[in-house]
Design an enzyme around this catalytic site. Structure first.
Site, short mmCIF file in Angstrom:
data_model
loop_
_atom_site.label_atom_id
_atom_site.label_comp_id
_atom_site.label_asym_id
_atom_site.label_seq_id
_atom_site.Cartn_x
_atom_site.Cartn_y
_atom_site.Cartn_z
CG HIS A 188 0.20 -20.25 7.79
ND1 HIS A 188 -0.38 -19.36 8.63
CD2 HIS A 188 0.09 -19.71 6.56
CE1 HIS A 188 -0.83 -18.33 7.94
NE2 HIS A 188 -0.56 -18.52 6.68
CD GLU A 430 1.85 -4.19 -9.94
OE1 GLU A 430 1.97 -5.12 -9.15
OE2 GLU A 430 2.38 -3.07 -9.76
CG ASP A 454 -1.31 -5.75 -7.20
OD1 ASP A 454 -2.16 -5.90 -6.29
OD2 ASP A 454 -0.09 -5.63 -6.98
CB CYS A 501 6.58 -10.80 -12.80
SG CYS A 501 5.90 -9.19 -12.42
C1 PEP Z 1 1.68 -8.68 -9.13
O1 PEP Z 1 0.90 -7.83 -8.68
O2 PEP Z 1 1.34 -9.55 -9.95
C2 PEP Z 1 3.06 -8.72 -8.65
C3 PEP Z 1 3.94 -9.53 -9.20
O3 PEP Z 1 3.38 -7.93 -7.60
P1 PEP Z 1 3.09 -8.30 -6.06
O4 PEP Z 1 2.55 -9.70 -6.04
O5 PEP Z 1 4.37 -8.16 -5.35
O6 PEP Z 1 2.09 -7.28 -5.70
MG MG Z 2 1.73 -6.24 -7.52
#
Ligand code: PEP
Ligand code: MG
Length: 570
Positions: A188, A430, A454, A501
């Site tokens: 960390h 996702e 995800d 994203c």
């Molecule tokens: C993802 O799943 O790629 C995403 C951007 O959402 P999180 O990382 O918040 O689950």
């Molecule tokens: Mg996600």
């Protein structure tokens, strides 16, 4: 003398060293009579430590991004671990040991278990347990931790060990860099060093006995090297490297204002991922082309109760008006999985990532969901709002979400509020289900944003938090690339745009591949944004399309990675 450690962040530093000696805590066996009083001392100490960690988290919330702040939560979880607590209780009750001794013994056993594991990630967690143990013992023994905040000259900090909270307290203006004997890439303190953008080399075994205050050091965090008492020649070499990296930083600053487009003019929206107003400020600093993912669940964490409609409205309004006319994609809360709310006890689940999470939770707690949508709709008149629903896997979920949206809108209009009639609606892709069926989802939305974090975990059936299956966490697996391609082609057929994203968007090879696959928007942590922009604006879309086409045809993730390394010059 040259020492080798682990590279954990970027950059170089030349300067005098300041050695920080942590006080050694010695605990020996001391029998007690009143075991109840003794165990109460443990509980009180843990309670105080947890309160202190919470305060630290609040204190540093304006210096660290949301992901790094989760480290403090991990330490709270460790401090409160019920199994550890019951072992401590047993040690006191059965052996009449003191609170200090029992804590030391039980935590040391946990540390030893972690250290004995093969997996580097788990070995590094031992250091977190050590940090938590130290905090609790300091609390019981009334020992003050080393004061690291008040260093008033520019130095390189050297310490056997630095806890994440000590790292967070480092004064960036006076800390040229830091080195420790413990720690590795995923420790960390390393994560903090990256976030604070301080050159650091960790795991430099055996260096401390050679150091005294004022010694000259060079830190090469690109190579994981520390040079003690460097020669004139080495100093010159590193002064030159520092100059070159400053030139690169300046070059990145120069491209801030340029539009994001490839050399052959394929325009890309390079947006920022944010979780709070600190992240938002960073997005403004790098002049991102908007916000591609606002993880709003962070507004719901670290507080005693749900944020009210007005509280949420103020934050959304700040971001929307500050970014205007650039688009801000706000994702409704993604609670559940690894993100819990202390004030909202949810049922314990066998598989939280497959459980009541994201849109499933919002549709279960509809009042909470509607409050968020109302706050968003009220803020919509201040900028270019896009609302996105997370982890959609069925058409029914999107229909139900749109119903809540319609109800909230109707209520607000009846109450006399203004609501923009230009709000884009999207879903996150996702789950494999939403990717495969995206042609059916298309009529309900204006855009898709692919959450690769995800999508990878659900497609390869590998828990993204489980290091034992991390080898299956494969962004470049052709199965993932084909799903992305399918979503992009379908969306474009119906004139919808597609973003990515997940973390993948900020990897240099993946970013090029995603552009080549036809993705319209890449959204990432602001720290990486200009670096990726530099790479994109120096590429040709025509070449990237070719790279993507070839990658789709390969068999394994490794083939794709090797192919990209061979055929790009980044
Ligand atoms: C993802 O799943 O790629 C995403 C951007 O959402 P999180 O990382 O918040 O689950
Ligand atoms: Mg996600």
């Amino acid at each position: 003398m040259i020492f080798k450690g682990t590279k954990v962040s970027n950059g170089y530093a030349i300067g005098k060293v300041k050695v920080i000696h942590q006080q050694e805590i010695l605990v020996s066996s001391k029998k007690v009579d009143d075991v109840i009083v003794e165990f109460n001392r443990v509980k009180k100490a843990i309670e105080n430590v947890v309160a202190k960690i919470r305060d630290e988290k609040r204190l540093y919330s304006n210096r660290l991004n949301v992901d790094d702040l989760l480290i403090f939560d991990a330490h709270i979880t460790m401090a409160q671990d019920p199994e550890v607590l019951s072992l401590i209780k047993l040690e006191i009750e059965k052996n009449h040991e003191s609170a200090e001794y029992a804590i030391n013994k039980v935590f040391d056993d946990v540390i030893k278990t972690f250290q004995s594991l093969d997996d580097e990630y788990f070995r590094e967690r031992a250091e977190d347990v050590e940090a938590v143990k130290r905090k609790i013992l300091c609390e019981l023994l009334k020992i003050e931790e080393v004061d690291i905040d008040n260093i008033d000259e520019k130095v390189i900090i050297a310490s056997y060990d630095l806890t994440p909270s000590q790292t967070a307290r480092l004064n960036k203006n006076n800390t040229l860099g830091f080195i420790t004997e413990t720690g590795g890439v995923t420790s960390h303190s390393a994560i903090m060093a990256r976030s604070l953008d301080i050159p650091a080399v960790l795991g430099v075994k055996g260096i401390m006995v050679h150091l005294k205050d004022g010694d000259l050091l060079i830190i090469d965090s690109e190579e994981g090297l520390v040079i003690l008492n460097p020669t004139e020649e080495q100093i010159k070499e590193y002064e030159n490297k520092i100059r070159l990296s400053q030139v690169y930083t300046e070059k990145l600053n120069l491209i801030k204002k340029l539009p994001t487009a490839t050399l052959d003019d394929r325009k890309i929206c390079l947006a920022a991922n944010i979780g709070n107003l600190i992240d938002y400020e960073k997005a403004l600093e790098v002049n991102s082309d908007g916000v591609g993912l606002f993880r709003t669940e962070f507004l719901f964490m670290d507080r005693p109760s749900l944020p009210t409609e007005d509280e949420q409205f103020e934050v959304y309004k700040t971001v929307l008006s500050g970014m205007n006319p650039k688009r801000v994609v706000v994702r409704t809360v993604d609670i559940g999985g690894d993100k819990k709310l202390e004030y909202m006890p949810l049922p314990k689940e066998m598989n939280p990532f497959l459980g009541l999470r994201a849109i499933r939770l919002s549709l279960t707690y509809k009042e909470m969901f509607k409050t968020q949508i109302r706050a968003l709709l009220r803020a919509s008149v201040y900028g270019e709002l896009a609302i996105m629903f997370p982890m959609i896997s069925t058409i029914d979920e999107i229909k139900n979400s749109l119903n809540v949206l319609d109800q909230a809108k109707q209520e607000l209009l009846n109450e006399g509020y203004e609501v923009s009639d230009n709000i884009e609606i999207g879903i996150m892709i996702e789950t494999p289900a939403s990717a495969i069926l995206c042609e059916k989802f298309v009529k309900y939305v204006n855009f898709f944003s692919i959450g690769t974090n995800d999508l990878i975990q659900y497609t390869l059936a590998a828990d993204r938090m489980n290091e034992h299956v991390s080898y299956l966490y494969q962004p470049f697996n052709p199965a993932i690339l084909r799903l992305i391609k399918m979503v992009v082609d379908t969306a474009h057929k119906y004139n919808r745009w597609v973003g990515v994203c997940g973390e993948m968007a900020s990897d240099k090879y993946a970013a090029l591949l995603l552009v080549g696959l036809g993705v319209d928007e890449l959204s990432m942590n602001s720290t990486n944004l200009l670096y990726i922009k530099d790479i994109i604006i120096n590429s040709n879309y025509k070449d990237l399309k070719h790279l993507a086409q070839r990658s789709l045809m390969l068999e394994e993730e490794e083939d794709v990675i090797n192919y990209l390394k061979e055929h790009t010059d980044i």
